[in-house]
Design an enzyme around this catalytic site. Structure first.
Site, PDB file in Angstrom:
ATOM      1  N   ILE A   1       0.801   4.590   0.494  1.00 44.04           N
ATOM      2  CA  ILE A   1      -0.479   3.978   0.157  1.00 44.04           C
ATOM      3  C   ILE A   1      -0.541   3.564  -1.308  1.00 44.04           C
ATOM      4  O   ILE A   1      -1.065   2.499  -1.645  1.00 44.04           O
ATOM      5  CB  ILE A   1      -1.634   4.944   0.500  1.00 44.04           C
ATOM      6  CG1 ILE A   1      -1.692   5.169   2.022  1.00 44.04           C
ATOM      7  CG2 ILE A   1      -2.970   4.412  -0.002  1.00 44.04           C
ATOM      8  CD1 ILE A   1      -2.626   6.276   2.445  1.00 44.04           C
TER       9      ILE A   1
ATOM     10  N   ASP B   1       3.647  13.000 -16.113  1.00 43.59           N
ATOM     11  CA  ASP B   1       3.547  14.226 -15.316  1.00 43.59           C
ATOM     12  C   ASP B   1       2.066  14.521 -15.115  1.00 43.59           C
ATOM     13  O   ASP B   1       1.369  14.888 -16.056  1.00 43.59           O
ATOM     14  CB  ASP B   1       4.243  15.375 -16.044  1.00 43.59           C
ATOM     15  CG  ASP B   1       4.227  16.672 -15.243  1.00 43.59           C
ATOM     16  OD1 ASP B   1       3.546  16.727 -14.192  1.00 43.59           O
ATOM     17  OD2 ASP B   1       4.883  17.639 -15.672  1.00 43.59           O
TER      18      ASP B   1
ATOM     19  N   ASN C   1      -4.424   8.596  -6.090  1.00 45.08           N
ATOM     20  CA  ASN C   1      -3.768   8.580  -4.792  1.00 45.08           C
ATOM     21  C   ASN C   1      -2.716   9.670  -4.643  1.00 45.08           C
ATOM     22  O   ASN C   1      -2.419  10.089  -3.520  1.00 45.08           O
ATOM     23  CB  ASN C   1      -3.110   7.210  -4.574  1.00 45.08           C
ATOM     24  CG  ASN C   1      -2.182   7.200  -3.401  1.00 45.08           C
ATOM     25  OD1 ASN C   1      -2.612   7.196  -2.254  1.00 45.08           O
ATOM     26  ND2 ASN C   1      -0.876   7.208  -3.669  1.00 45.08           N
TER      27      ASN C   1
ATOM     28  N   SER D   1      -8.824  13.009   2.416  1.00 43.08           N
ATOM     29  CA  SER D   1      -8.290  13.155   3.762  1.00 43.08           C
ATOM     30  C   SER D   1      -9.367  13.726   4.669  1.00 43.08           C
ATOM     31  O   SER D   1     -10.186  14.546   4.223  1.00 43.08           O
ATOM     32  CB  SER D   1      -7.087  14.103   3.753  1.00 43.08           C
ATOM     33  OG  SER D   1      -6.756  14.516   5.069  1.00 43.08           O
TER      34      SER D   1
ATOM     35  N   TYR E   1      -3.970  22.678   1.775  1.00 41.49           N
ATOM     36  CA  TYR E   1      -4.165  21.238   1.581  1.00 41.49           C
ATOM     37  C   TYR E   1      -5.611  20.863   1.866  1.00 41.49           C
ATOM     38  O   TYR E   1      -6.237  20.131   1.085  1.00 41.49           O
ATOM     39  CB  TYR E   1      -3.219  20.486   2.510  1.00 41.49           C
ATOM     40  CG  TYR E   1      -3.351  18.982   2.489  1.00 41.49           C
ATOM     41  CD1 TYR E   1      -2.792  18.234   1.455  1.00 41.49           C
ATOM     42  CD2 TYR E   1      -4.001  18.297   3.513  1.00 41.49           C
ATOM     43  CE1 TYR E   1      -2.885  16.847   1.439  1.00 41.49           C
ATOM     44  CE2 TYR E   1      -4.095  16.919   3.508  1.00 41.49           C
ATOM     45  CZ  TYR E   1      -3.537  16.197   2.472  1.00 41.49           C
ATOM     46  OH  TYR E   1      -3.640  14.823   2.468  1.00 41.49           O
TER      47      TYR E   1
ATOM     48  N   LYS F   1      -8.319  19.387  -0.828  1.00 40.96           N
ATOM     49  CA  LYS F   1      -8.952  18.084  -0.633  1.00 40.96           C
ATOM     50  C   LYS F   1     -10.466  18.227  -0.610  1.00 40.96           C
ATOM     51  O   LYS F   1     -11.189  17.426  -1.230  1.00 40.96           O
ATOM     52  CB  LYS F   1      -8.458  17.443   0.669  1.00 40.96           C
ATOM     53  CG  LYS F   1      -7.035  16.929   0.614  1.00 40.96           C
ATOM     54  CD  LYS F   1      -6.897  15.723  -0.324  1.00 40.96           C
ATOM     55  CE  LYS F   1      -5.531  15.081  -0.221  1.00 40.96           C
ATOM     56  NZ  LYS F   1      -5.387  13.880  -1.063  1.00 40.96           N
TER      57      LYS F   1
ATOM     58  N   VAL G   1      -2.628   6.598   8.525  1.00 39.15           N
ATOM     59  CA  VAL G   1      -1.825   5.485   8.020  1.00 39.15           C
ATOM     60  C   VAL G   1      -0.345   5.720   8.311  1.00 39.15           C
ATOM     61  O   VAL G   1       0.170   6.836   8.181  1.00 39.15           O
ATOM     62  CB  VAL G   1      -2.044   5.303   6.502  1.00 39.15           C
ATOM     63  CG1 VAL G   1      -1.354   4.037   6.022  1.00 39.15           C
ATOM     64  CG2 VAL G   1      -3.529   5.247   6.175  1.00 39.15           C
TER      65      VAL G   1
ATOM     66  N   THR H   1       2.690   5.877   7.117  1.00 36.67           N
ATOM     67  CA  THR H   1       3.535   6.051   5.939  1.00 36.67           C
ATOM     68  C   THR H   1       4.743   6.912   6.296  1.00 36.67           C
ATOM     69  O   THR H   1       4.787   7.549   7.357  1.00 36.67           O
ATOM     70  CB  THR H   1       2.761   6.736   4.802  1.00 36.67           C
ATOM     71  OG1 THR H   1       2.386   8.064   5.236  1.00 36.67           O
ATOM     72  CG2 THR H   1       1.507   5.958   4.443  1.00 36.67           C
TER      73      THR H   1
END
Length: 270
Positions: free
Chosen positions: A13, A58, A86, A150, A169, A173, A202, A204
């Site tokens: 993305i 970084d 992103n 997400s 995760y 998010k 998506v 990816t």
């Protein structure tokens, strides 16, 4: 001229954003990446488009990000219009990401790594980026901060699908969604607008690594059908990016701080 900075721009993305935006000579696009070693596709694109500026930095190092902001400033004269956060992925031990919350009982060390590593990768690093470029945003014309989130970080989506894994995760998010809203509340008086946005499902490389297996894909589709019976599979990067940019460009003060889908609403995830 509109200036854009995109983190995680070497693939998927992020690269899609760079590709779409850099095609317009009216845009100046800053691709923030960790290393040129994995940036072959981005390097090839930048070789043909003068609108692209590659910045190696970084995201976990505030000092490195200060230099990145200085590099942006040197090109724009001290401003940045839109920041798109992103970069981010499931962090922590791979074997822990598949566990549901109760399965961590007796595995406290794994739980701490699952939570802490994801918070570092998907929340703290994004805050560091915002801190580094905030003064540039203040001097920009668009004044927008956008976090690519997400559905995993949405309570209702999780409740309806029954997807209990990716604990760290999802927590990170969801936490960054709140942080983005907090920034929006703090900066509203300066005309700065913020947004958390789901890119959709998506197609990816990262998504294929998870859902490429037929059994896993069927499992995910069965879960997703509880939210949208019509979903058949992921959309292309190009379609997702185009939809997201439509939402970003149309972002108003009334929607600042919200968590929206790539369609610009709060429930059309696919």
């Amino acid at each position: 001229m509109v200036s854009w900075a995109i983190t995680g721009a070497t693939r998927g993305i992020g690269l899609g954003f760079v590709d779409n935006l850099s095609a317009d000579p009216a845009n100046t696009v800053f691709a923030l990446i960790r290393s040129r070693a994995t940036a072959g596709a981005l390097e090839q694109l930048a070789a043909t488009r003068k609108t692209i500026h590659i910045i190696v930095t970084d995201l976990a190092d505030p000092k490195s990000l200060v230099q990145a902001a200085a590099d942006i400033s040197a090109v724009t004269g001290g401003s940045l219009d839109v920041l798109i956060l992103n970069a981010g992925s499931a962090a922590g031990p791979p074997e822990a990401s598949v566990l549901a919350p109760a399965a961590f009982h007796g595995k406290e060390e794994a739980l701490e790594k699952e939570i802490n590593e994801n918070i570092k990768a998907n929340l703290l690093s994004n805050m560091y980026v915002i801190h580094a470029v905030l003064d540039l945003i203040r001097h920009g014309a668009e004044k927008k901060l956008v976090f690519i989130s997400s559905p995993s970080g949405d309570l209702e989506f999780t409740r309806r699908t029954g997807l209990a894994a990716l604990v760290g995760y999802s927590v990170a998010k969801a936490g960054m969604n709140v942080v983005t809203t907090k920034f929006g509340a703090e900066l509203a008086r300066e005309g700065i607008r913020t947004l958390s946005m789901s890119p959709g499902w998506v197609d990816t490389d990262a998504a294929q690594a998870v859902t490429g297996d037929p059994e896993v894909r069927k499992f995910m589709l069965d879960a997703f059908h509880k939210v949208d019976p019509n979903v058949t599979g992921p959309i292309s990067v190009g379609e997702s990016v185009a939809e997201q940019l439509r939402v970003i460009r149309g972002l108003t003060e009334a929607d600042s701080g919200k968590f929206l889908t790539h369609h610009g609403n709060e429930d059309e995830w696919f």
